[in-house]
Design a protein around this motif. Structure first.
Motif, short mmCIF file in Angstrom:
data_model
loop_
_atom_site.label_atom_id
_atom_site.label_comp_id
_atom_site.label_asym_id
_atom_site.label_seq_id
_atom_site.Cartn_x
_atom_site.Cartn_y
_atom_site.Cartn_z
N UNK A 131 0.85 -1.19 0.00
CA UNK A 131 0.00 0.00 0.00
C UNK A 131 0.88 1.23 0.00
N UNK A 132 0.46 2.23 -0.76
CA UNK A 132 1.14 3.53 -0.73
C UNK A 132 0.35 4.45 0.19
N UNK B 248 2.74 -5.57 3.90
CA UNK B 248 2.17 -6.46 4.92
C UNK B 248 2.00 -7.82 4.27
N UNK B 249 1.89 -8.84 5.08
CA UNK B 249 1.72 -10.20 4.59
C UNK B 249 0.42 -10.76 5.13
N UNK B 250 -0.41 -11.29 4.24
CA UNK B 250 -1.71 -11.82 4.62
C UNK B 250 -1.64 -13.35 4.67
N UNK B 251 -2.21 -13.89 5.73
CA UNK B 251 -2.26 -15.33 5.92
C UNK B 251 -3.71 -15.75 6.10
#
Length: 123
Positions: free
Chosen positions: A48-49, A58-61
């Motif tokens: 994201x800017x 970020x990392x999504x799980x």
């Protein structure tokens, strides 16, 4: 005069005690249900800017999770770094907010039913 000094000392002590509690207690965990999971694979990278042009990663799980009673569900959460493969996590979940916090735990700290369910997943 003596009473004023004692009162001031008590006020300072209560204030400092409150600061210590606020610094050491994660408010996102209060009143949350605890689920356990194990990291399987890399998280999906989200970038994201923000207003000043800086890029946040970020990392999504999205992983199956088990509560202390052995009830299974799938939970989605994000982390600000890639989490360690095969790490066990405690996920703190609030009904209206989803996962509010997480913490890495050792296999020995997992409740018995949770360890059994997570072991079944591997097989």
């Amino acid at each position: 005069m003596k009473n004023n000094i004692i009162t001031c000392v008590w006020i300072v002590a209560v204030f400092l005690g409150g600061l210590l509690i606020i610094q050491n207690v994660n408010l996102n965990r209060i009143g949350a249900d605890v689920f356990y999971t194990q990291i399987q694979g890399p998280g999906k990278e989200l970038t994201n800017r923000i207003g000043n042009g800086e890029t946040l990663v970020r990392y999504e799980y999205e992983l199956p999770a088990v509560d202390k009673n052995g009830t299974q569900t799938t939970l989605k959460f994000t982390a600000d770094k890639q989490l360690r493969e095969k790490a066990y996590l405690s996920l703190y979940v609030k009904e209206d907010k989803g996962v509010t916090s997480y913490q890495e735990v050792t296999k020995e700290k997992l409740p018995e039913k949770v360890a059994e369910k997570l072991q079944e997943r591997k097989e």
